[in-house]
Design a protein around this motif. Structure first.
Motif, PDB file in Angstrom:
ATOM      1  N   THR A 115      46.892  33.494  41.831  1.00 15.85           N
ATOM      2  CA  THR A 115      46.583  32.274  41.090  1.00 15.85           C
ATOM      3  C   THR A 115      45.483  32.527  40.070  1.00 15.85           C
ATOM      4  O   THR A 115      45.560  32.069  38.921  1.00 15.85           O
ATOM      5  N   TRP A 116      44.434  33.246  40.484  1.00 14.98           N
ATOM      6  CA  TRP A 116      43.321  33.525  39.566  1.00 14.98           C
ATOM      7  C   TRP A 116      43.811  34.370  38.390  1.00 14.98           C
ATOM      8  O   TRP A 116      43.452  34.103  37.237  1.00 14.98           O
ATOM      9  N   LEU A 117      44.628  35.388  38.669  1.00 17.36           N
ATOM     10  CA  LEU A 117      45.140  36.233  37.602  1.00 17.36           C
ATOM     11  C   LEU A 117      46.022  35.435  36.641  1.00 17.36           C
ATOM     12  O   LEU A 117      45.951  35.636  35.415  1.00 17.36           O
ATOM     13  N   ARG A 118      46.813  34.527  37.193  1.00 13.63           N
ATOM     14  CA  ARG A 118      47.681  33.723  36.326  1.00 13.63           C
ATOM     15  C   ARG A 118      46.862  32.812  35.421  1.00 13.63           C
ATOM     16  O   ARG A 118      47.173  32.630  34.246  1.00 13.63           O
ATOM     17  N   GLU A 119      45.787  32.232  35.969  1.00 15.49           N
ATOM     18  CA  GLU A 119      44.959  31.326  35.173  1.00 15.49           C
ATOM     19  C   GLU A 119      44.174  32.059  34.093  1.00 15.49           C
ATOM     20  O   GLU A 119      43.861  31.475  33.049  1.00 15.49           O
ATOM     21  N   HIS A 120      43.842  33.329  34.328  1.00 18.92           N
ATOM     22  CA  HIS A 120      43.021  34.064  33.366  1.00 18.92           C
ATOM     23  C   HIS A 120      43.819  35.032  32.504  1.00 18.92           C
ATOM     24  O   HIS A 120      43.246  35.691  31.638  1.00 18.92           O
ATOM     25  N   HIS A 121      45.131  35.130  32.756  1.00 22.66           N
ATOM     26  CA  HIS A 121      45.996  35.978  31.939  1.00 22.66           C
ATOM     27  C   HIS A 121      47.298  35.216  31.712  1.00 22.66           C
ATOM     28  O   HIS A 121      48.349  35.558  32.261  1.00 22.66           O
ATOM     29  N   VAL A 122      47.196  34.209  30.883  1.00 28.06           N
ATOM     30  CA  VAL A 122      48.321  33.299  30.688  1.00 28.06           C
ATOM     31  C   VAL A 122      49.526  34.016  30.101  1.00 28.06           C
ATOM     32  O   VAL A 122      50.680  33.725  30.445  1.00 28.06           O
ATOM     33  N   LEU A 123      49.287  34.965  29.216  1.00 28.54           N
ATOM     34  CA  LEU A 123      50.397  35.624  28.526  1.00 28.54           C
ATOM     35  C   LEU A 123      51.048  36.731  29.348  1.00 28.54           C
ATOM     36  O   LEU A 123      52.105  37.236  28.989  1.00 28.54           O
ATOM     37  N   ALA A 124      50.404  37.117  30.434  1.00 32.10           N
ATOM     38  CA  ALA A 124      50.968  38.199  31.253  1.00 32.10           C
ATOM     39  C   ALA A 124      51.836  37.616  32.368  1.00 32.10           C
ATOM     40  O   ALA A 124      51.579  36.533  32.877  1.00 32.10           O
ATOM     41  N   GLY A 125      52.834  38.351  32.742  1.00 29.65           N
ATOM     42  CA  GLY A 125      53.670  37.912  33.855  1.00 29.65           C
ATOM     43  C   GLY A 125      53.042  38.332  35.167  1.00 29.65           C
ATOM     44  O   GLY A 125      53.256  39.449  35.634  1.00 29.65           O
ATOM     45  N   THR A 126      52.275  37.450  35.746  1.00 30.37           N
ATOM     46  CA  THR A 126      51.508  37.809  36.946  1.00 30.37           C
ATOM     47  C   THR A 126      52.299  37.639  38.230  1.00 30.37           C
ATOM     48  O   THR A 126      51.780  37.933  39.304  1.00 30.37           O
ATOM     49  N   ALA A 127      53.527  37.177  38.134  1.00 33.95           N
ATOM     50  CA  ALA A 127      54.293  36.965  39.360  1.00 33.95           C
ATOM     51  C   ALA A 127      54.473  38.260  40.128  1.00 33.95           C
ATOM     52  O   ALA A 127      54.519  38.279  41.363  1.00 33.95           O
ATOM     53  N   SER A 128      54.580  39.371  39.413  1.00 38.34           N
ATOM     54  CA  SER A 128      54.752  40.658  40.071  1.00 38.34           C
ATOM     55  C   SER A 128      53.613  41.616  39.736  1.00 38.34           C
ATOM     56  O   SER A 128      53.807  42.831  39.735  1.00 38.34           O
ATOM     57  N   ALA A 129      52.455  41.073  39.429  1.00 38.67           N
ATOM     58  CA  ALA A 129      51.293  41.909  39.121  1.00 38.67           C
ATOM     59  C   ALA A 129      50.870  42.670  40.376  1.00 38.67           C
ATOM     60  O   ALA A 129      51.097  42.243  41.506  1.00 38.67           O
ATOM     61  N   THR A 130      50.249  43.807  40.168  1.00 39.98           N
ATOM     62  CA  THR A 130      49.770  44.625  41.283  1.00 39.98           C
ATOM     63  C   THR A 130      48.255  44.788  41.186  1.00 39.98           C
ATOM     64  O   THR A 130      47.685  44.729  40.089  1.00 39.98           O
ATOM     65  N   TRP A 131      47.616  45.017  42.319  1.00 39.47           N
ATOM     66  CA  TRP A 131      46.170  45.223  42.347  1.00 39.47           C
ATOM     67  C   TRP A 131      45.784  45.921  43.649  1.00 39.47           C
ATOM     68  O   TRP A 131      46.566  45.983  44.596  1.00 39.47           O
ATOM     69  N   ASP A 132      44.579  46.443  43.667  1.00 39.69           N
ATOM     70  CA  ASP A 132      44.007  47.054  44.866  1.00 39.69           C
ATOM     71  C   ASP A 132      42.876  46.163  45.367  1.00 39.69           C
ATOM     72  O   ASP A 132      42.049  45.683  44.581  1.00 39.69           O
ATOM     73  N   THR A 133      42.826  45.977  46.667  1.00 38.25           N
ATOM     74  CA  THR A 133      41.786  45.146  47.277  1.00 38.25           C
ATOM     75  C   THR A 133      40.622  46.014  47.735  1.00 38.25           C
ATOM     76  O   THR A 133      40.824  47.048  48.375  1.00 38.25           O
ATOM     77  N   VAL A 134      39.414  45.598  47.397  1.00 40.93           N
ATOM     78  CA  VAL A 134      38.209  46.293  47.847  1.00 40.93           C
ATOM     79  C   VAL A 134      37.786  45.663  49.172  1.00 40.93           C
ATOM     80  O   VAL A 134      37.336  44.517  49.212  1.00 40.93           O
ATOM     81  N   ALA A 135      37.933  46.403  50.250  1.00 44.32           N
ATOM     82  CA  ALA A 135      37.692  45.826  51.578  1.00 44.32           C
ATOM     83  C   ALA A 135      36.207  45.640  51.887  1.00 44.32           C
ATOM     84  O   ALA A 135      35.846  44.777  52.700  1.00 44.32           O
ATOM     85  N   LEU A 136      35.348  46.436  51.248  1.00 44.23           N
ATOM     86  CA  LEU A 136      33.923  46.419  51.603  1.00 44.23           C
ATOM     87  C   LEU A 136      33.294  45.051  51.418  1.00 44.23           C
ATOM     88  O   LEU A 136      32.600  44.545  52.317  1.00 44.23           O
ATOM     89  N   TRP A 137      33.529  44.427  50.265  1.00 44.84           N
ATOM     90  CA  TRP A 137      32.816  43.180  49.966  1.00 44.84           C
ATOM     91  C   TRP A 137      33.262  42.010  50.827  1.00 44.84           C
ATOM     92  O   TRP A 137      32.414  41.241  51.300  1.00 44.84           O
ATOM     93  N   PRO A 138      34.551  41.825  51.092  1.00 48.68           N
ATOM     94  CA  PRO A 138      34.922  40.761  52.034  1.00 48.68           C
ATOM     95  C   PRO A 138      34.340  40.973  53.424  1.00 48.68           C
ATOM     96  O   PRO A 138      33.944  40.007  54.093  1.00 48.68           O
ATOM     97  N   VAL A 139      34.272  42.237  53.865  1.00 51.96           N
ATOM     98  CA  VAL A 139      33.704  42.523  55.187  1.00 51.96           C
ATOM     99  C   VAL A 139      32.225  42.147  55.218  1.00 51.96           C
ATOM    100  O   VAL A 139      31.741  41.515  56.171  1.00 51.96           O
ATOM    101  N   LEU A 140      31.475  42.523  54.176  1.00 53.11           N
ATOM    102  CA  LEU A 140      30.056  42.187  54.129  1.00 53.11           C
ATOM    103  C   LEU A 140      29.842  40.676  54.026  1.00 53.11           C
ATOM    104  O   LEU A 140      28.918  40.136  54.629  1.00 53.11           O
ATOM    105  N   ALA A 141      30.700  40.017  53.263  1.00 55.70           N
ATOM    106  CA  ALA A 141      30.585  38.565  53.162  1.00 55.70           C
ATOM    107  C   ALA A 141      30.847  37.903  54.515  1.00 55.70           C
ATOM    108  O   ALA A 141      30.155  36.954  54.909  1.00 55.70           O
ATOM    109  N   GLY A 142      31.852  38.401  55.230  1.00 51.48           N
ATOM    110  CA  GLY A 142      32.130  37.856  56.559  1.00 51.48           C
ATOM    111  C   GLY A 142      30.994  38.096  57.530  1.00 51.48           C
ATOM    112  O   GLY A 142      30.645  37.221  58.331  1.00 51.48           O
ATOM    113  N   LEU A 143      30.394  39.294  57.462  1.00 47.08           N
ATOM    114  CA  LEU A 143      29.248  39.593  58.320  1.00 47.08           C
ATOM    115  C   LEU A 143      28.072  38.685  57.989  1.00 47.08           C
ATOM    116  O   LEU A 143      27.409  38.158  58.890  1.00 47.08           O
TER     117      LEU A 143
END
Length: 200
Positions: A115-143
């Motif tokens: 959703t965030w990618l679609r809102e910030h890249h209107v002209l790109a087809g984000t339905a099949s966009a790919t990305w890598d998730t950085v696990a460190l920051w969500p883990v630290l936020a949860g801690l």
């Protein structure tokens, strides 16, 4: 009446005053730090040619930064308050921790990233966009959120036993100088060379 300032002895009940704010504030800072870092990298359009801007934790969950700042303010408020007020602030701090944990959980959802990618890249087809998730920051936020929650619960349960910031010193009355029973006793003391106002 003359007063003097006497240092109050530290007791086992007051030790939590020093450990608790350090741990709880560390939790708030972890959430604040993680919210400002990119939780997604290498986001690309379906063709894999154009790299997209990566969202931070705060982008994916806008509540994280305000909750972390509110938590830091709550730590100071707990130390300054006493009794029931301290427990109420501790309960609010626990709610901030719980909300931060929920915000962290929702920020890791792929649908939110898309959703965030679609809102910030209107002209790109984000339905099949790919990305890598950085696990460190969500883990630290949860801690950090867990530490905030635990700190709030601790303030509710045991905060009433902690000494406040203004309780380091207690006011004690100095012994009052003995007064002569009457004017005659005053003059007799002066005749003897005694100071009737001096403490005995």
């Amino acid at each position: 009446m003359a007063t003097r300032m006497a240092p109050q002895r530290d007791s086992g009940r007051g030790r939590g005053r020093w450990t608790w704010p350090a741990v709880t504030a560390a939790g708030c800072l972890l959430v604040l730090l993680a919210a400002g870092r990119a939780w997604v990298t290498n986001a690309r359009d379906p063709g894999g040619l154009a790299e997209m801007a990566a969202p931070t934790g705060g982008d994916l969950s806008p509540v994280l930064t305000p909750l972390a700042l509110a938590g830091l303010a709550g730590v100071v408020a707990v130390l300054a308050a006493k009794g029931l007020g301290r427990r109420l602030i501790g309960a609010l701090l626990a709610l901030c921790g719980l909300a931060a944990a929920l915000g962290t959980w929702t920020a890791t959802d792929d649908a939110g990233v898309r959703t965030w990618l679609r809102e910030h890249h209107v002209l790109a087809g984000t339905a099949s966009a790919t990305w890598d998730t950085v696990a460190l920051w969500p883990v630290l936020a949860g801690l950090g959120a867990a530490l905030m929650l635990a700190g709030g619960v601790a303030a509710v349960a045991w905060g009433g036993r902690w000494a406040g910031m203004s309780d380091r010193y207690e006011r004690t009355s100095a012994p009052a100088a003995p007064r002569p029973a009457d004017d005659r006793a005053l003059w007799d003391a002066l005749d003897r060379g005694d100071d009737p106002t001096a403490s005995r």
